[in-house]
Structures are given as C-alpha cells and as structure tokens.
Write an enzyme that holds these catalytic residues in place. Structure first.
Site, PDB file in Angstrom:
ATOM      1  N   SER A 259      39.713  42.806  30.438  1.00 11.87           N
ATOM      2  CA  SER A 259      39.102  43.855  29.621  1.00 11.87           C
ATOM      3  C   SER A 259      39.388  45.260  30.140  1.00 11.87           C
ATOM      4  O   SER A 259      39.119  46.234  29.446  1.00 11.87           O
ATOM      5  CB  SER A 259      37.584  43.651  29.527  1.00 11.87           C
ATOM      6  OG  SER A 259      36.954  43.974  30.752  1.00 11.87           O
TER       7      SER A 259
ATOM      8  N   LYS B  84      33.098  47.804  34.204  1.00  9.88           N
ATOM      9  CA  LYS B  84      33.321  48.537  32.967  1.00  9.88           C
ATOM     10  C   LYS B  84      33.212  50.043  33.232  1.00  9.88           C
ATOM     11  O   LYS B  84      32.697  50.486  34.263  1.00  9.88           O
ATOM     12  CB  LYS B  84      32.283  48.148  31.912  1.00  9.88           C
ATOM     13  CG  LYS B  84      32.394  46.715  31.409  1.00  9.88           C
ATOM     14  CD  LYS B  84      33.638  46.495  30.582  1.00  9.88           C
ATOM     15  CE  LYS B  84      33.684  45.080  30.000  1.00  9.88           C
ATOM     16  NZ  LYS B  84      33.888  44.053  31.020  1.00  9.88           N
TER      17      LYS B  84
END
Length: 237
Positions: free
Chosen positions: A158, A196
C-alpha cells in the site's frame, strides 16, 4: 589526493550516474570495489565527502551528488548536477544521542547502532499489532536522528508510491505524535498496526495509502494512536 579505492569509488559513482542518473546501491559499490562489507563503502563515501568530491543529499535515500572529479580527469561536470530523485524515504542525517551500550564496531572499525526489530508492520491489509522484540539489526548512525528507534518488517504494497515495498525494513523513531503528511506507525483500536501517511481532516484522522488501489481510512482520533514516525528504510537486493 585520493587513495586508489577512493578514486575507484568516485569514478564508479560518476560513470553510473552518467549512464542512468541514479547512484549505485551500497551493495553494487561493494561488489564493484571487491570489498568484504558495506562498512568499507560508508568509510570511503565519508572520505570523499570530507574532501569535497561528493555530497550526500539529506532526506533522500542513497542520494549522492558528484561535485568534482580528480585533477587528472576533466574537472568540469559540464554544469550538470546529476540528482537522484527517489521516492524511498530516508531519515535526516545527524549524530545519534545513544548510550554507548548500543554502539558497536565491525572489523573495519566503523561504528553502528543496534536497533531492535519489533515484528511486522502492514503496508496493505492490516495485520497483527506490533510484536515483541524478535531480533536486532545494526544500522549506520547517519541513518538516524536523536531519540529511541525500532525497526519493523514491511508486509504489503500500500506504500509503494512512497518507495516502500513488501519485504523492506523500516526504521521508526518512537514518538506518540506526528505532523500531517508524515508516514507513521499507527495502532488502530489497540489491535492492528499499519504504516500509512497521516492526514488530519477536521476532527478526524485519515490514514492515507501511497497506492491508488487502497482507500484512505478515516477514524475519530480516539481510535488511532501514533507509535512512531518513519525515518529510514533498509532494503536487500
């Protein structure tokens, strides 16, 4: 005056950047100079930097700039400054305020810092929360800033647009707060850990992926705890 190995490394970096615009990796430099360990490359790069032949660019992974060549070569680089513009994140350069017990030196006398690896971190579908200390790795001091650090093994894709790939090892500065835009280790609901980019949107916290295949996840602030901030990255080729 450069030693033979310093000259060989400088010319290898210069030729590689002329060909591709990208500096060679430390493993490529080690193999090209037939050295036993990458610590020798760290020492040679430091010597070249001190003598004004190259410059390390802060906040960029593996980024080098050739400033000049030996007098025996063409002293001009034609006004061109070859720059590496990677997306891999690397921490700020600087001295590390660490206790002596964390420091070690290899056979070449190059000092490194012992960093604990605390399991895996999800860069994709969330996995288990940060585990207990599994093993340690040795990290050059110039990759870290001040403070306490730990490492995590990345699982998932990701964050690939930030240059962070499955199998990489990320270096994390332990802290419980971060600024918007920084890449963090976030603990969600005290159950899942994920890597993230932090975004603050009003009274909510957004955990943003660096891959369009993944959606941004938005939470109320009481569900997300900052565990640390990304300062460096290690990759095996």
């Amino acid at each position: 005056m450069l030693t033979r190995k310093q000259h060989e490394l400088l010319m290898f970096i210069h030729e590689r950047m002329k060909e591709s615009g990208i500096p060679p990796s430390f493993d490529e430099m080690k193999d090209a100079l037939d050295l036993a360990s990458k610590s020798g490359i760290h020492r040679l790069i430091t010597a070249l930097e001190e003598r004004g032949f190259i410059r390390r660019l802060p906040n960029r992974a593996r980024a080098l700039e050739v400033i000049k060549l030996p007098d025996s070569m063409n002293p001009s680089l034609g006004g061109r400054k070859a720059r590496f513009e990677p997306s891999v994140i690397e921490g700020n350069l600087g001295k590390v305020a660490s206790p002596p017990s964390r420091m070690a030196a290899d056979d070449d006398g190059v000092r490194s810092i012992s960093i604990p690896v605390m399991g895996r971190i999800a860069a994709g579908t969330p996995i288990e929360a940060i585990q207990s200390h599994s093993h340690t790795i040795m990290v050059p001091p110039e990759m870290l800033g001040s403070g306490e650090h730990f490492a995590l093994e990345v699982r998932g894709d990701s964050m690939i647009d930030a240059g962070i790939f499955d199998g990489d090892t990320v270096l994390i500065r332990k802290q419980d707060a971060a600024s918007t835009g920084e890449i963090i280790v976030a603990l969600v609901d005290d159950e899942e850990a994920t890597l993230k980019r932090l975004r603050r949107k009003g009274n909510t916290i957004a955990l943003e992926a660096a891959n369009p295949a993944y959606e941004t996840r938005i939470f109320p602030p009481d569900r997300v705890k900052v565990q640390g901030r990304l300062v460096g990255l290690l990759r095996k080729y």
